[in-house]
Design an enzyme around this catalytic site. Sequence first.
Site, short mmCIF file in Angstrom:
data_model
loop_
_atom_site.label_atom_id
_atom_site.label_comp_id
_atom_site.label_asym_id
_atom_site.label_seq_id
_atom_site.Cartn_x
_atom_site.Cartn_y
_atom_site.Cartn_z
N HIS A 63 53.46 7.45 26.98
CA HIS A 63 52.66 6.69 26.01
C HIS A 63 51.28 7.36 25.83
CE1 HIS A 63 55.37 3.06 26.23
NE2 HIS A 63 55.70 3.73 27.33
N TYR A 332 53.00 4.64 37.42
CA TYR A 332 51.76 4.56 36.65
C TYR A 332 50.60 5.13 37.46
CZ TYR A 332 54.15 1.48 33.32
OH TYR A 332 55.00 0.96 32.39
C1 HEM Z 1 61.09 2.79 35.85
C2 HEM Z 1 60.69 2.50 34.63
C3 HEM Z 1 59.38 2.99 34.05
C4 HEM Z 1 58.64 4.09 34.39
C5 HEM Z 1 58.93 5.13 35.47
C6 HEM Z 1 57.47 4.10 33.53
C7 HEM Z 1 56.46 5.05 33.57
C8 HEM Z 1 55.29 5.02 32.86
C9 HEM Z 1 54.17 5.91 33.05
C10 HEM Z 1 54.12 7.05 34.05
C11 HEM Z 1 53.19 5.54 32.20
C12 HEM Z 1 51.80 6.16 32.04
C13 HEM Z 1 50.80 5.33 32.83
C14 HEM Z 1 49.34 5.79 32.75
O1 HEM Z 1 49.05 6.99 32.84
O2 HEM Z 1 48.45 4.92 32.63
C15 HEM Z 1 53.69 4.43 31.45
C16 HEM Z 1 53.01 3.77 30.47
C17 HEM Z 1 53.47 2.66 29.83
N1 HEM Z 1 54.66 1.99 30.05
FE1 HEM Z 1 56.08 2.49 31.36
N2 HEM Z 1 57.53 3.02 32.68
C18 HEM Z 1 58.68 2.32 32.98
C19 HEM Z 1 59.11 1.16 32.38
C20 HEM Z 1 58.42 0.49 31.41
C21 HEM Z 1 58.81 -0.75 30.82
C22 HEM Z 1 60.04 -1.56 31.22
C23 HEM Z 1 57.84 -1.07 29.91
C24 HEM Z 1 57.71 -2.27 29.00
C25 HEM Z 1 58.42 -3.31 28.94
C26 HEM Z 1 56.85 -0.03 29.91
C27 HEM Z 1 55.72 -0.01 29.13
C28 HEM Z 1 54.72 0.93 29.21
C29 HEM Z 1 53.53 0.90 28.39
C30 HEM Z 1 53.19 -0.12 27.32
C31 HEM Z 1 52.74 1.99 28.79
C32 HEM Z 1 51.40 2.40 28.22
C33 HEM Z 1 50.32 1.58 28.84
C34 HEM Z 1 48.98 2.06 28.38
O3 HEM Z 1 48.63 1.78 27.22
O4 HEM Z 1 48.33 2.76 29.16
N3 HEM Z 1 57.23 0.90 30.84
N4 HEM Z 1 54.98 4.14 31.87
#
Ligand code: HEM
Length: 354
Positions: A63, A332
């Site tokens: 993202h 995250y």
């Molecule tokens: C095992 C499953 C998942 C992994 C490994 C994962 C991994 C990640 C990572 C590494 C980031 C970047 C975080 C940062 O640098 O701040 C991220 C951001 C994000 N993820 Fe996931 N994610 C997963 C599942 C999900 C699910 C289920 C959702 C939503 C229902 C989701 C929604 C988001 C959102 C909205 C962001 C952006 C947040 C922001 O604006 O900083 N993710 N994710």
Amino acid sequence: MSHTPPNPSHLRARYGMIFVAMAALVSVFLYAAGLFGGHGTTAQQFVNLQQGAKPQFSFRRAHAKGMCIQGDFVASGLLSPYTTAEFFQQGEQPFIGRFSTAGANPLAPDLAAPVRSLALSFSSESGQRWRTAMNTPPVLAVGNPEDFFQQLLALQPDPATGKPNFDKLKAFFAAHSESVQFNQWKQSYVPSTSFATEQYHSTNAFYLLNKQGQRQAVRWAAVPQADAQAMPSDISNSDPDALQLDLAERLQTEPVRFDLMVTLADASDDETNPTVAWPAERTTINAGTVVIRSVEEQKGGACDGINFDPLVLPAGMQATADPILNARGAAYAESYRRRAREIFIESQTAGAQQ
Ligand code: HEM
């Protein structure tokens, strides 16, 4: 010199203590290495895969493209019987948030992204914190981190074509019958041309805890008040920043609002399984209105330094045992660590050049 033979029960106790100490050390090591929730995929493996071969220096590893927002949550108070969380008691709470599109490229065209997202961060004067990161799909294709990792692998672009390999994806979904609801959603989903007109889902379930200590499993969704057709925008769909420009334009005239609709599970719903939607007749409560008042660039913006870890929950809320939810925190944090280090290097370099 007389020699007393060791007492077997003392020996057992001593070796037992050594064993416990070593096991504790190994657990600390595994935790530090990012092995979370007892499954085999580490946070580092996730982030390595998500960031791709050429990580974008100082950006989120997933993202990556997004913009900061600020506003207030006007809580209706209707969730009070279910939770002591102060953000849900009647009144207004400021938040810092972020709209984003999925993917590791901070310059990717907005409208090509398969998933759009809304993240919110609340901090109260009494020290409570709540972070939520929501996506457009209401359900996930798989129910555990290993399968999620395999799904990400299947989605990797083919080096020859630069596009995902259709056969690989077909084989992945054929092997995962639990992805049926996700694929049905995907086929029926028509992306809009505005962040303001999408629905964003918690997807994972959480618990609300009330004064009596009763626990209620819930999911929530931010449901737009803006009608998808109501505000024709003069932004060209071919503009790579179409969604960001549209939001900035809307906010010049009025705030963008979402209702935070919270759905209560009943005893037959499995709150640990994010691949299955709960039946439409479940009670849904309007917990309040997310009022977005302003927007700013993410670089140097208020949201840039925030890790929207969904496991950061206030008193009155708790994580369920959903293994995907529990894997998110460490991933995250790993992404955050990488970019925080790079942002520091950038600031040092800028300082040295002055
Ligand atoms: C095992 C499953 C998942 C992994 C490994 C994962 C991994 C990640 C990572 C590494 C980031 C970047 C975080 C940062 O640098 O701040 C991220 C951001 C994000 N993820 Fe996931 N994610 C997963 C599942 C999900 C699910 C289920 C959702 C939503 C229902 C989701 C929604 C988001 C959102 C909205 C962001 C952006 C947040 C922001 O604006 O900083 N993710 N994710």
